[in-house]
Design an enzyme around this catalytic site. Structure first.
Site, short mmCIF file in Angstrom:
data_model
loop_
_atom_site.label_atom_id
_atom_site.label_comp_id
_atom_site.label_asym_id
_atom_site.label_seq_id
_atom_site.Cartn_x
_atom_site.Cartn_y
_atom_site.Cartn_z
N GLN A 77 28.94 -8.53 80.26
CA GLN A 77 27.78 -8.03 79.51
C GLN A 77 28.21 -6.90 78.57
O GLN A 77 27.90 -6.92 77.37
CB GLN A 77 26.73 -7.52 80.50
CG GLN A 77 25.52 -6.92 79.83
CD GLN A 77 24.65 -7.96 79.16
OE1 GLN A 77 24.24 -8.91 79.80
NE2 GLN A 77 24.37 -7.80 77.89
N ARG A 124 26.44 -13.25 74.33
CA ARG A 124 27.07 -13.55 75.62
C ARG A 124 27.87 -14.85 75.50
O ARG A 124 28.97 -14.97 76.02
CB ARG A 124 26.01 -13.69 76.72
CG ARG A 124 25.17 -12.45 77.02
CD ARG A 124 25.99 -11.34 77.63
NE ARG A 124 26.74 -11.78 78.79
CZ ARG A 124 26.25 -11.92 80.03
NH1 ARG A 124 25.01 -11.60 80.27
NH2 ARG A 124 27.01 -12.33 81.02
N1 CP Z 1 22.11 -10.11 81.33
C1 CP Z 1 22.39 -11.03 82.26
O1 CP Z 1 23.44 -11.04 82.88
O2 CP Z 1 21.42 -11.97 82.44
P1 CP Z 1 21.34 -13.01 83.62
O3 CP Z 1 21.16 -12.24 84.89
O4 CP Z 1 20.16 -13.88 83.32
O5 CP Z 1 22.62 -13.79 83.67
#
Ligand code: CP
Ligand code: NVA
Length: 306
Positions: free
Chosen positions: A133, A291
């Site tokens: 992230q 991402r």
């Molecule tokens: N930001 C993120 O990691 O989203 P998820 O939990 O949906 O993968």
């Protein structure tokens, strides 16, 4: 064998190279509608002990768009440390697949898999950190500001996994990191010591005052006040985080140039208001898309396919 359990274990050069590859693969996809099949005959196995939208879809799409395969295992299906030890899972999967991506409750399970795997292991979020992230967020900032060095990223909220990874990412990439949390939700002192040892000399400021913290911000970042696994604390946290919401009033204290980031999922009306997340300053949806592009580049760099 290269793994991606933390940002700190990688050089600034490796991280910059991965951002560059992400930009290149993103451009290729946007301009031609597809990527070269660089992951042909490669299979990633994705283990999710916790829910996911972005991480699961981005890793799966990253593999598929580059001609590879992805196998997704969710919930208690694998039973890491319960049905069988993480070290056994790592060796079994290493014999059948080319990459292990895992989202776990306990960071220790990632360390155990890394020790025993003979294919790369990627941290898809743990209780300790969320490095994919934070590096995808560096890509979003780099695209928007055309630089990273010297920017100020102000994080307002819980001293959690996302905050830890952002701190290290900022240190490595030359951003100033301002971490603004309510009392009792700061990054623990031993984490701070570890981060400062990993990125010596980084510009890291601690704050307890959101209005002051955003004054020099190029980006304001927030995350849920209640992370996965902390659901029983939700009501207490809502009380404790009063005054730490990103809203129009707080934005008056930030410079005009300042953008809004949130790793999502967002709880509108708690850590951020609907009007802020929907405002022209918000980059949260391009941030989510990145991402995908970062994941692709990371897999390519770890596998030495570029
Ligand atoms: N930001 C993120 O990691 O989203 P998820 O939990 O949906 O993968
Ligand atoms: N801190 C959050 C991040 C979700 C992507 C959590 O761990 O639930």
């Amino acid at each position: 064998m290269k793994h991606f359990i933390s940002i700190a274990e990688h050089s600034r050069e490796f991280l910059l190279q991965t951002l560059e590859t992400a930009q290149r693969l993103k451009k290729q996809l946007k301009e031609t509608g597809h990527n070269d099949p660089i992951f042909k005959d490669k299979t990633a196995v994705l283990i999710f002990e916790k829910p996911s939208l972005r991480t699961r879809v981005s890793f799966t799409q990253a593999m598929l768009q580059c001609g590879g395969n992805a196998i997704v295992l969710t919930g208690d299906e694998v039973g890491l440390g319960k049905r069988e030890p993480a070290k056994d899972v790592a060796r079994v999967l290493s014999g059948m697949c080319d990459l292990i991506v895992a989202r776990v409750f306990e960071h220790q399970k990632l360390l155990e898999m890394r020790q025993y795997a003979s294919v790369p292991v990627i941290n898809a979020l743990s209780d300790y950190s969320h490095p994919c992230q934070a590096m995808a967020d560096m890509l979003t900032l780099q695209e928007h500001f055309h630089r990273l060095e010297g920017l100020t990223l102000t994080y307002i909220g819980d001293g959690n996994n996302v905050a830890r990874s952002l701190a290290v990412a900022c240190g490595k990439m030359g951003l100033r990191f301002v971490c603004c949390t309510p009392a009792g939700y700061e990054l623990p002192a031993d984490d701070m010591d570890r981060i400062m040892a990993q990125v010596p000399g980084m510009d890291f400021e601690i704050s307890g005052n959101p209005q002051d913290a955003v004054r020099q911000a190029d980006a304001i970042y927030t995350d849920t006040w209640t992370s996965m696994g902390q659901e029983s604390e939700k009501q207490k946290r809502i009380r404790d985080f009063q005054g730490f919401q990103i809203n129009a009033e707080l934005m008056k204290h930030a410079p005009e140039r300042c953008v809004i980031l949130h790793c999502l999922p967002a709880y509108r009306g708690l850590e951020i208001t609907d009007d802020v997340i929907e405002s022209p300053r918000s980059l949260v949806f391009p941030q989510a898309e990145n991402r995908l592009h970062f994941q692709k580049a990371l897999i390519a760099e770890l596998m030495g396919i570029t």
